[in-house]
Design a protein around this motif. Structure first.
Motif, PDB file in Angstrom:
ATOM      1  N   ASP A 339      60.658  49.326  14.670  1.00  0.00           N
ATOM      2  CA  ASP A 339      60.563  49.642  13.239  1.00  0.00           C
ATOM      3  C   ASP A 339      61.922  49.571  12.571  1.00  0.00           C
ATOM      4  N   HIS A 340      62.924  50.165  13.232  1.00  0.00           N
ATOM      5  CA  HIS A 340      64.275  50.157  12.666  1.00  0.00           C
ATOM      6  C   HIS A 340      64.858  48.746  12.678  1.00  0.00           C
ATOM      7  N   ALA A 341      64.537  47.976  13.691  1.00  0.00           N
ATOM      8  CA  ALA A 341      65.028  46.595  13.756  1.00  0.00           C
ATOM      9  C   ALA A 341      64.471  45.777  12.586  1.00  0.00           C
ATOM     10  N   ILE A 342      63.173  45.873  12.357  1.00  0.00           N
ATOM     11  CA  ILE A 342      62.545  45.119  11.272  1.00  0.00           C
ATOM     12  C   ILE A 342      63.084  45.568   9.919  1.00  0.00           C
ATOM     13  N   HIS A 343      63.240  46.881   9.748  1.00  0.00           N
ATOM     14  CA  HIS A 343      63.776  47.404   8.492  1.00  0.00           C
ATOM     15  C   HIS A 343      65.202  46.896   8.259  1.00  0.00           C
ATOM     16  N   HIS A 344      66.022  46.932   9.310  1.00  0.00           N
ATOM     17  CA  HIS A 344      67.412  46.472   9.180  1.00  0.00           C
ATOM     18  C   HIS A 344      67.442  44.998   8.763  1.00  0.00           C
ATOM     19  N   ILE A 345      66.655  44.169   9.410  1.00  0.00           N
ATOM     20  CA  ILE A 345      66.657  42.725   9.124  1.00  0.00           C
ATOM     21  C   ILE A 345      66.190  42.459   7.697  1.00  0.00           C
ATOM     22  N   ASN A 346      65.109  43.095   7.282  1.00  0.00           N
ATOM     23  CA  ASN A 346      64.593  42.856   5.936  1.00  0.00           C
ATOM     24  C   ASN A 346      65.518  43.392   4.855  1.00  0.00           C
ATOM     25  N   HIS A 347      66.275  44.437   5.180  1.00  0.00           N
ATOM     26  CA  HIS A 347      67.180  45.033   4.197  1.00  0.00           C
ATOM     27  C   HIS A 347      68.495  44.259   4.096  1.00  0.00           C
ATOM     28  N   TYR A 348      69.099  43.944   5.235  1.00  0.00           N
ATOM     29  CA  TYR A 348      70.425  43.325   5.235  1.00  0.00           C
ATOM     30  C   TYR A 348      70.402  41.801   5.391  1.00  0.00           C
ATOM     31  N   GLY A 349      69.314  41.263   5.877  1.00  0.00           N
ATOM     32  CA  GLY A 349      69.277  39.850   6.217  1.00  0.00           C
ATOM     33  C   GLY A 349      69.221  38.936   5.008  1.00  0.00           C
ATOM     34  N   SER A 350      69.405  37.644   5.272  1.00  0.00           N
ATOM     35  CA  SER A 350      69.386  36.629   4.219  1.00  0.00           C
ATOM     36  C   SER A 350      68.081  35.853   4.212  1.00  0.00           C
ATOM     37  N   HIS A 351      67.109  36.285   5.047  1.00  0.00           N
ATOM     38  CA  HIS A 351      65.783  35.651   5.115  1.00  0.00           C
ATOM     39  C   HIS A 351      65.856  34.220   5.620  1.00  0.00           C
ATOM     40  N   HIS A 352      66.845  33.945   6.448  1.00  0.00           N
ATOM     41  CA  HIS A 352      67.038  32.606   7.005  1.00  0.00           C
ATOM     42  C   HIS A 352      66.279  32.480   8.324  1.00  0.00           C
ATOM     43  N   THR A 353      66.850  33.018   9.413  1.00  0.00           N
ATOM     44  CA  THR A 353      66.228  32.920  10.739  1.00  0.00           C
ATOM     45  C   THR A 353      66.485  34.197  11.515  1.00  0.00           C
ATOM     46  N   ASP A 354      65.430  34.773  12.063  1.00  0.00           N
ATOM     47  CA  ASP A 354      65.567  36.004  12.837  1.00  0.00           C
ATOM     48  C   ASP A 354      64.702  35.935  14.086  1.00  0.00           C
ATOM     49  N   VAL A 355      65.208  36.560  15.161  1.00  0.00           N
ATOM     50  CA  VAL A 355      64.665  36.363  16.510  1.00  0.00           C
ATOM     51  C   VAL A 355      64.381  37.701  17.173  1.00  0.00           C
ATOM     52  N   ILE A 356      63.288  37.768  17.924  1.00  0.00           N
ATOM     53  CA  ILE A 356      63.045  38.898  18.822  1.00  0.00           C
ATOM     54  C   ILE A 356      62.990  38.371  20.248  1.00  0.00           C
ATOM     55  N   ILE A 357      63.619  39.098  21.155  1.00  0.00           N
ATOM     56  CA  ILE A 357      63.526  38.809  22.587  1.00  0.00           C
ATOM     57  C   ILE A 357      62.671  39.903  23.199  1.00  0.00           C
ATOM     58  N   VAL A 378      60.374  33.914  18.558  1.00  0.00           N
ATOM     59  CA  VAL A 378      60.164  34.788  19.706  1.00  0.00           C
ATOM     60  C   VAL A 378      60.762  34.104  20.925  1.00  0.00           C
ATOM     61  N   ASN A 379      61.729  34.773  21.545  1.00  0.00           N
ATOM     62  CA  ASN A 379      62.329  34.306  22.813  1.00  0.00           C
ATOM     63  C   ASN A 379      62.932  32.908  22.716  1.00  0.00           C
ATOM     64  N   ALA A 380      63.636  32.643  21.616  1.00  0.00           N
ATOM     65  CA  ALA A 380      64.315  31.358  21.451  1.00  0.00           C
ATOM     66  C   ALA A 380      65.547  31.554  20.580  1.00  0.00           C
ATOM     67  N   SER A 381      66.534  30.702  20.770  1.00  0.00           N
ATOM     68  CA  SER A 381      67.779  30.795  20.023  1.00  0.00           C
ATOM     69  C   SER A 381      67.576  30.449  18.554  1.00  0.00           C
ATOM     70  N   SER A 382      68.242  31.187  17.688  1.00  0.00           N
ATOM     71  CA  SER A 382      68.180  30.900  16.245  1.00  0.00           C
ATOM     72  C   SER A 382      68.726  29.519  15.918  1.00  0.00           C
TER      73      SER A 382
END
Length: 429
Positions: A339-357, A378-382
């Protein structure tokens, strides 16, 4: 108005008029003719290889003399790999299905009419970009294949390279019987040319800027025609509590250290608190082994975990979570859960490319649904966020806007659809 401005205005108006005229010819060109033009352009690039590389050497030396930033200088060089990549991108675009005229969503209405959508070119594209002379060929080839005319304005740092490549494009178009004005590379480095290009509503249908944040913000703020853009490449990788550690290390190292200048490089690493004590030292040490200059901008918890490993550490500030470094610098944060990971990405990110491992299916599905980015992995390099890697043949840019084109923009992103109705004399009652 100065004489120079008057002359520039006349020049840009002529460029726009020529592009508009050429766009009608390109829009009706068949696939065979367009592919033949691209084949001829490739042959001209091969034949003029020495001229292209000599022109590029002048640009590179000028860039060094002027103290061009390392990231821009890296993008400017036409290495052997880049030259081969230019040729390969032409082959890829030639091999792509032609989207123009493609019909979809055909259906009959109760009235008897048949309704559908036809894919058509946008018209005239204005492209503004920095460094990367290979973009001249990628953008030009995609425009030709999608039946659009394009006006290219490269950065002054790549002027000679772009002019050498433009010559090859014009020779190829002429050989194929298509208008050379279909691809125009502006023969001026005057910044005012950009201001005029982005306000030419009567000639230009869409503008695509590709470069640093300052350039793109300026164009987005001042343009009077639609803009396809992305501002930053603040890409994240989240290492979940269910991640495979070997995979996480391999993917993260590649995402950060394979190159620093592209916009798809990982700039922020998020690690689940439950595995941070084990995962974070392994990943950070592996990155430092690849590049001893790697600097980690760390949160309080990351600082405690990495403190005694002999790494280059600095305390992260709020600005670091927004940063696109394009350098051997990585922001690092330990997060409590997904939850905190998703919130951090949506708040600070640039909406370009994001990855979960992760090896957890539920978490992977949550991540791809809830992270609001143009590419989610998912499980791949940005670093895979690229038109070539996506099978687009080439890309004219990346869009983080929520319009018809999002993510790497290839052929389909340079088209729109119009409604088409087939009737048999039906009338509205």
């Amino acid at each position: 108005m100065t004489e120079l401005a008057t002359n520039l205005t006349t020049y840009m108006n002529q460029v726009g008029q020529k592009a508009k005229s050429a766009s009608t010819h390109l829009a009706r060109a068949d696939t065979k003719t367009k592919n033949y033009a691209l084949t001829c352009i490739k042959a001209q690039i091969i034949a003029h290889r020495d001229d292209i590389l000599s022109a590029n050497a002048i640009d590179v030396q000028n860039g060094k003399d002027k103290g061009l930033e390392p990231a821009l200088l890296d993008r400017l060089v036409i290495s052997e790999k880049v030259f081969v990549g230019i040729l390969n991108s032409l082959d890829d675009v030639i091999g792509l299905p032609d989207p123009i005229g493609e019909m979809s969503e055909l259906t009959y209405r109760p009235s008897g009419i048949q309704l559908g959508k036809m894919r058509v070119p946008l018209g005239v594209i204005g492209m503004i970009y920095e460094s990367r002379p290979n973009v001249t060929i990628e953008a030009g080839s995609l425009a030709i294949k999608s039946g659009n005319a394009i006006i290219l304005r490269g950065g002054s740092e790549a002027f000679y390279s772009n002019q050498a490549l433009a010559k090859c494009i014009h020779l190829g178009l002429e050989q194929a019987g298509l208008p050379t004005d279909g691809v125009q590379v502006l023969a001026t480095t005057d910044r005012e040319a950009v201001d005029k290009l982005i306000t030419m509503t009567g000639a230009v249908d869409v503008v695509i800027p590709r470069g640093g944040r300052g350039l793109i913000e300026r164009i987005a703020n001042n343009a009077r025609v639609p803009v396809i853009k992305h501002l930053d490449g603040n890409c994240h990788t989240f290492v979940d509590e269910f991640a495979n550690m070997d995979m996480a290390m391999k993917v993260c190292v590649n995402a950060k250290t394979s190159r620093y200048s592209p916009c798809n490089v990982m700039e922020t690493l998020l690690v689940h608190a439950k595995i941070a004590d084990v995962a974070l030292p392994q990943i950070a040490k592996a990155m430092s082994d690849v590049d001893s200059a790697m600097m980690f901008r760390v949160c309080k918890n990351s600082q405690a975990i990495l403190a005694n490993l002999g790494l280059n550490l600095e305390t992260a500030t709020e600005d670091d979570w927004y940063a696109e470094y394009l350098a051997p610098i990585l922001a690092v944060k330990v997060v409590d859960d997904i939850d905190h990971a998703i919130h951090h990405i949506n708040h600070y990110g640039s909406h370009h490319t994001d990855v979960i491992i992760t090896d957890n299916y539920t978490n992977s599905q949550r991540f791809i649904r809830e992270v609001d980015s143009s590419s989610v992995m998912v499980n791949a390099s940005s670093r895979f966020a690229d038109g070539f890697e996506y099978g687009l043949g080439a890309e004219i840019g990346i869009s983080t806007d929520k319009i018809h084109a999002r993510g790497p923009v290839g052929l389909h992103g340079l088209t729109s659809q119009k409604w088409v109705v087939f009737g048999h004399g039906e009338v509205r009652v």
